[in-house]
Design a protein around this motif. Structure first.
Motif, PDB file in Angstrom:
ATOM      1  N   GLY A   1       4.646  14.632 -11.761  1.00  0.00           N
ATOM      2  CA  GLY A   1       4.117  14.863 -10.417  1.00  0.00           C
ATOM      3  C   GLY A   1       5.231  15.026  -9.409  1.00  0.00           C
ATOM      4  N   GLY A   2       5.739  16.258  -9.264  1.00  0.00           N
ATOM      5  CA  GLY A   2       6.842  16.512  -8.329  1.00  0.00           C
ATOM      6  C   GLY A   2       6.384  16.614  -6.890  1.00  0.00           C
ATOM      7  N   ASP A   3       5.211  17.192  -6.666  1.00  0.00           N
ATOM      8  CA  ASP A   3       4.662  17.310  -5.305  1.00  0.00           C
ATOM      9  C   ASP A   3       3.917  16.038  -4.917  1.00  0.00           C
ATOM     10  N   VAL A   4       3.977  15.697  -3.639  1.00  0.00           N
ATOM     11  CA  VAL A   4       3.224  14.534  -3.181  1.00  0.00           C
ATOM     12  C   VAL A   4       2.842  14.696  -1.714  1.00  0.00           C
ATOM     13  N   ALA A   5       1.662  14.202  -1.382  1.00  0.00           N
ATOM     14  CA  ALA A   5       1.248  13.995   0.011  1.00  0.00           C
ATOM     15  C   ALA A   5       0.570  12.634   0.059  1.00  0.00           C
TER      16      ALA A   5
ATOM     17  N   GLY B   1       5.988  16.120   0.483  1.00  0.00           N
ATOM     18  CA  GLY B   1       7.300  16.535   0.002  1.00  0.00           C
ATOM     19  C   GLY B   1       7.385  16.425  -1.500  1.00  0.00           C
ATOM     20  N   GLU B   2       8.589  16.082  -1.992  1.00  0.00           N
ATOM     21  CA  GLU B   2       8.823  16.049  -3.426  1.00  0.00           C
ATOM     22  C   GLU B   2       9.366  14.692  -3.861  1.00  0.00           C
ATOM     23  N   THR B   3       9.053  14.316  -5.084  1.00  0.00           N
ATOM     24  CA  THR B   3       9.546  13.065  -5.649  1.00  0.00           C
ATOM     25  C   THR B   3      10.860  13.314  -6.379  1.00  0.00           C
ATOM     26  N   PRO B   4      11.748  12.321  -6.465  1.00  0.00           N
ATOM     27  CA  PRO B   4      13.026  12.507  -7.170  1.00  0.00           C
ATOM     28  C   PRO B   4      12.814  12.616  -8.677  1.00  0.00           C
TER      29      PRO B   4
END
Length: 324
Positions: A70-74, A95-98
Motif C-alpha cells: 500500500g504505497g498510496d495513503v489518505a 501521500g505515499e508511505t516509505p
C-alpha cells in the motif's frame, strides 16, 4: 490493528488478513489512521518480487522490511514524530508511505512528513488516496518530457491510473493530446480532454499514429525502436514503468539509442524532493475541479486479494481504491 500481510512472495493467494500492533512513529514521520489507499503496479512488484532484484532490498527468501503493501495513503494524522512541523493530529493528509516500512493496506500506517500534503477542503479522502503515486508519476513524466504549449503529445497506455492523469495534465499544459488505449477506455479518455483517442485493438502502435514531439510510454511494452519512429527530430520519449525486460532495456540503452536518431529517451525516476509540492498542486487542481479522479471500483480491506487479482488482469480503467 487489522492489516493485510504477505509472509512469502507470490500472487494474491499469499495475502492474509492479520492483527498487528500499530507502527511506531519515528522522527520526521507521522502516524495516520488510514481512510483509503489504492493499488499500484509497485505493490504488485513487491508482492511477486519482480524484478528479482527487489529481494535484495526486501529479503531474499521472504519479505522482511515491507510485509504490508500500500504505497498510496489518505487519512487523518494521529501522532507526529520529533521534528514534524507541517502537520498536527486531526489533519487530513494524503501521500505515499516509505518503501522500507509497512504500507497503507491497514488501519494505521506511518509516512514521512516530506511525502505528504494536506487534503483540500471538499475533497473526499477516497479520491485523494487514488492520486499520490499515479498523479505525481504523470506530472513528473510530463515535466521530464518538457511538454509545452502547442506540442503534439502521445500518451501510450492512457486508460490506466497514470494515463488518465497524464491526459488531463498534458491538456492543462496546452498540448495537443493523443491517447492510445483499450476499447473500454476510449470514451473515458475523450471525456477527460484527449484531442484524439486511438483504440489499440484496431490501430497497432506502429501504424497510422503519426509523429509526436513527446511520448509518455506508460507501462511501455513497445520496443524502443517503435517509440523512436513515432518521434519528430528532437522529440522526447519518457518511459513510465513497464515489464522487467523493458525497464532494463530502457535504463541501459534508451539514451544512446535515441540520441543516434537525434532524439531523446529517458526513464522516469520519481524526484522525491518535489513530492510534497507536486501533491499540493495536484490536490489544489482536484479541489477546483480541473483534475478528476477515475475510480473503477472500491474494495474493503478484507477483499484486497480480489483487487490485486483485478489489477494483475490488466486494463483497469483508472484506479482501484481500498478502504479499511
Amino acid at each position: 490493528m487489522k492489516a493485510v500481510v504477505y509472509r512469502e512472495y507470490g500472487g494474491p493467494e499469499v495475502l492474509q488478513l492479520a492483527e498487528l500492533s500499530r507502527p511506531a512513529v519515528s522522527p520526521g514521520q507521522v502516524l495516520l489512521q488510514v481512510a483509503a489507499s489504492s493499488v499500484n503496479s509497485a505493490d504488485l512488484r513487491f508482492l511477486r518480487a519482480d524484478p528479482f532484484l527487489l529481494r535484495l532490498f526486501n529479503g531474499l527468501r521472504r519479505p522482511q522490511r515491507r510485509r504490508v503493501l500500500g504505497g498510496d495513503v489518505a487519512g487523518v494524522v494521529v501522532e507526529v514524530g520529533a521534528g514534524v512541523t507541517r502537520f498536527r493530529p486531526g489533519d487530513r493528509v494524503f501521500g505515499e508511505t516509505p518503501v522500507d516500512r509497512d504500507g497503507a493496506f491497514a488501519e494505521f500506517c506511518v509516512a514521512k512528513e516530506s511525502a505528504l500534503a494536506k487534503v483540500p477542503d471538499g475533497v473526499r479522502l477516497e479520491d485523494a488516496a487514488a492520486l499520490p503515486l499515479a498523479g505525481t508519476t504523470a506530472l513528473q513524466g510530463l515535466r521530464l518530457a518538457e511538454v509545452t504549449v502547442g506540442q503534439r503529445v502521445l500518451i501510450a497506455g492512457a486508460g490506466g491510473g497514470v494515463g488518465l492523469f497524464a491526459v488531463q495534465l498534458a491538456k492543462r499544459l496546452g498540448a495537443h493530446v493523443t491517447a492510445w488505449c483499450g476499447p473500454s477506455s476510449v470514451a473515458l479518455a475523450k471525456g477527460l480532454g484527449a484531442d484524439v483517442v486511438v483504440d489499440y485493438a484496431t490501430t497497432p502502435f506502429d501504424t497510422r499514429l503519426g509523429t509526436f514531439d513527446a511520448i509518455l510510454g506508460i507501462n511501455g511494452y513497445q520496443t524502443l525502436a517503435a517509440y523512436r519512429r513515432r518521434l519528430v527530430p528532437g522529440g522526447r520519449y519518457v518511459m513510465v514503468g513497464g515489464g522487467s525486460r523493458q525497464l532494463f532495456e530502457a535504463l541501459l540503452f534508451a539514451r544512446p539509442f535515441f540520441s543516434l536518431g537525434g532524439k531523446v529517451g529517458r526513464t522516469l525516476t520519481i524526484d522525491s524532493s518535489q513530492q510534497a509540492k507536486d501533491l499540493e498542486r495536484l490536490g489544489a487542481w482536484l479541489a477546483e475541479g480541473t483534475l478528476k479522479v477515475v475510480v473503477e471500483q472500491t474494495y474493503p480491506l478484507e477483499r484486497l486479494a480480489e483487487a490485486v487479482t483485478r489489477a494483475e488482469a490488466g486494463h483497469v480503467r483508472g484506479k482501484l481504491v481500498i478502504t479499511p
